[in-house]
Design a protein around this motif. Structure first.
Motif, PDB file in Angstrom:
ATOM      1  N   PRO A  96       0.830  -1.213   0.000  1.00 41.66           N
ATOM      2  CA  PRO A  96       0.000   0.000   0.000  1.00 41.66           C
ATOM      3  C   PRO A  96       0.863   1.261   0.000  1.00 41.66           C
ATOM      4  O   PRO A  96       1.904   1.325   0.670  1.00 41.66           O
ATOM      5  CB  PRO A  96      -0.806  -0.126   1.297  1.00 41.66           C
ATOM      6  CG  PRO A  96      -0.807  -1.590   1.607  1.00 41.66           C
ATOM      7  CD  PRO A  96       0.525  -2.097   1.143  1.00 41.66           C
TER       8      PRO A  96
ATOM      9  N   LEU B 272      -7.445   3.632   0.222  1.00 33.47           N
ATOM     10  CA  LEU B 272      -8.093   2.337   0.056  1.00 33.47           C
ATOM     11  C   LEU B 272      -9.569   2.446   0.427  1.00 33.47           C
ATOM     12  O   LEU B 272      -9.991   3.357   1.143  1.00 33.47           O
ATOM     13  CB  LEU B 272      -7.419   1.293   0.942  1.00 33.47           C
ATOM     14  CG  LEU B 272      -5.906   1.109   0.772  1.00 33.47           C
ATOM     15  CD1 LEU B 272      -5.409   0.005   1.699  1.00 33.47           C
ATOM     16  CD2 LEU B 272      -5.547   0.799  -0.671  1.00 33.47           C
TER      17      LEU B 272
ATOM     18  N   PRO C 179     -10.668  -2.791   2.557  1.00 32.18           N
ATOM     19  CA  PRO C 179      -9.648  -2.424   1.575  1.00 32.18           C
ATOM     20  C   PRO C 179      -9.759  -3.222   0.282  1.00 32.18           C
ATOM     21  O   PRO C 179     -10.020  -4.432   0.304  1.00 32.18           O
ATOM     22  CB  PRO C 179      -8.339  -2.740   2.309  1.00 32.18           C
ATOM     23  CG  PRO C 179      -8.683  -2.735   3.756  1.00 32.18           C
ATOM     24  CD  PRO C 179     -10.086  -3.243   3.827  1.00 32.18           C
TER      25      PRO C 179
ATOM     26  N   LEU D 270      -7.562  -4.343  -1.563  1.00 36.24           N
ATOM     27  CA  LEU D 270      -6.303  -5.076  -1.684  1.00 36.24           C
ATOM     28  C   LEU D 270      -6.439  -6.322  -0.798  1.00 36.24           C
ATOM     29  O   LEU D 270      -7.194  -6.300   0.176  1.00 36.24           O
ATOM     30  CB  LEU D 270      -5.111  -4.233  -1.206  1.00 36.24           C
ATOM     31  CG  LEU D 270      -4.676  -3.061  -2.090  1.00 36.24           C
ATOM     32  CD1 LEU D 270      -3.514  -2.322  -1.440  1.00 36.24           C
ATOM     33  CD2 LEU D 270      -4.299  -3.514  -3.495  1.00 36.24           C
TER      34      LEU D 270
ATOM     35  N   ARG E  27      -6.770  -1.585  -5.780  1.00 32.83           N
ATOM     36  CA  ARG E  27      -6.276  -0.209  -5.744  1.00 32.83           C
ATOM     37  C   ARG E  27      -4.897  -0.103  -6.378  1.00 32.83           C
ATOM     38  O   ARG E  27      -3.992  -0.864  -6.066  1.00 32.83           O
ATOM     39  CB  ARG E  27      -6.245   0.317  -4.308  1.00 32.83           C
ATOM     40  CG  ARG E  27      -5.723   1.731  -4.163  1.00 32.83           C
ATOM     41  CD  ARG E  27      -6.612   2.751  -4.897  1.00 32.83           C
ATOM     42  NE  ARG E  27      -7.810   3.090  -4.155  1.00 32.83           N
ATOM     43  CZ  ARG E  27      -9.016   3.143  -4.715  1.00 32.83           C
ATOM     44  NH1 ARG E  27      -9.192   2.861  -5.993  1.00 32.83           N
ATOM     45  NH2 ARG E  27     -10.064   3.482  -3.981  1.00 32.83           N
TER      46      ARG E  27
END
Length: 358
Positions: A24, A79, A83, A85, A97
């Protein structure tokens, strides 16, 4: 102290995109990803590497006749909750993302850096921070101010998503506040005051009259627009307002510089009114007549169109470096909760740039 995430530059470009996305890097929190890039690039003996904040610049030094810049930003918008991800593969797409905006493009840069130790032009790879937030934080702007020598080149490519096309240059952008002033009074006795909100009718009419036609620059057609994007005024339902404001946004073709665009608003469209300029950014001419740019377009064989928004190619243009936008991804998915990028586009972008530079 946390360990630096490891990036394997020997992965194929799609797997590398996944790896990048799964670190991230929301704006102002790009440090771990920048650390990983720096470590991976310093392991490549044919590159010289410079770190500036959370921006990383890697350069070949082969003495070629031309130098090109390949640039991309490391940060993403926030995010989702939950999230979006880790990234997943779904129906020919990478979903998550950063896939489109713009870690697919960053992965292409990294693969080229790893696989082209002897490119036909010297290459400067620029990975920078904080593109998605206010200009004061932008890592490319910081490099342009503090280390312009690192960005010197004959041509630059910004690997933002471009929907299977090359987008030349970009529009400029001016945002202004147009103020109207009145006199406060009780709303039961409006004749005792002067209503500033009612005066906005003239401002809106001027915006309609001030629309600009499309403009051709270096063979590409840019759409221009003037819009009211915000209105405020009034303090209570029983008070005649003595102040109102329209926020106005002008998008203009790169035939004008920012000063000329500001003059158009202040001296022409809103002459005699109170105008406050709060943001101004020059556009970028596409420069497609330059040899490096023309060769790029010929090598890729893709459609070329004008970039209708503003992008960081304008920062290269301000340094005298012609620049285009070209990268994997469909702009409609940028910043979306279901952000995604076609796997085939990531592969095709790598192949196209390899063909140009190998």
């Amino acid at each position: 102290m946390s360990s630096v995430p490891r990036l394997d530059l020997g992965q194929d470009v799609v797997a590398l995109t996944e790896s990048l996305c799964n670190i991230p890097s929301v704006s102002l929190a790009e440090g771990p990803l920048a650390d990983a890039l720096e470590a991976a690039l310093r392991a490549l003996p044919h590159l010289s590497v410079t770190r500036d904040g959370d921006a990383v610049v890697a350069r070949t030094e082969l003495g070629r006749a031309e130098r090109v810049v390949l640039a991309g930003h490391l940060d993403t918008v926030p995010l989702t909750d939950p999230p979006n991800l880790p990234v997943r593969r779904e129906g020919g797409y990478l979903v998550g993302r950063g896939t489109t905006d713009m870690k697919g493009g960053v992965a292409v840069q990294l693969c080229l850096a790893a696989t082209l130790p002897q490119p036909n032009r010297d290459i400067t790879f620029v990975f920078y921070d904080a593109e998605e937030i206010s200009d004061e934080h932008n890592g490319l702007a910081r490099l342009a101010r503090q280390h312009p020598e690192l960005l010197a080149a004959d041509f630059a490519v910004l690997l933002e998503p471009t929907d299977d096309a090359v987008e030349g240059g970009c529009n400029g952008n001016v945002t202004a506040l147009v103020h109207t002033r009145g006199r406060a009074a009780h709303s039961a006795r409006p004749w005792m005051g002067h209503n500033a909100i009612h005066d906005l009718a003239d401002v809106l009419a001027r915006i309609e009259r001030g629309q600009l036609p499309d403009a051709e620059v270096d063979g590409l057609v840019y759409r221009q627009s003037l819009n009211a994007v915000g209105i405020s005024g009034g303090i209570a339902h029983n008070v005649i307002p003595d102040h109102a404001v329209v926020t106005v946004n002008l998008r203009f073709a790169p035939r004008w510089d920012a000063d000329r665009a500001v003059s158009y608003l202040v001296d022409d469209v809103f002459a005699g009114l109170e105008v406050e300029i709060i943001d101004r950014s020059a556009g970028a001419r596409p420069g497609l007549q330059r040899p490096a740019a023309a060769d790029f377009v010929r090598a890729l064989g893709l459609p070329v169109r004008a970039k209708q928004g503003w992008t960081d190619v304008a920062r290269f243009s301000a340094l005298g470096v012609p620049a285009v936008n070209f990268g994997p991804g469909e702009s409609q998915f940028a910043h979306a909760d279901d952000e995604r990028c076609q796997i085939a586009q990531i592969v095709a972008a790598q192949e196209a740039l390899t063909g140009w530079l190998a």
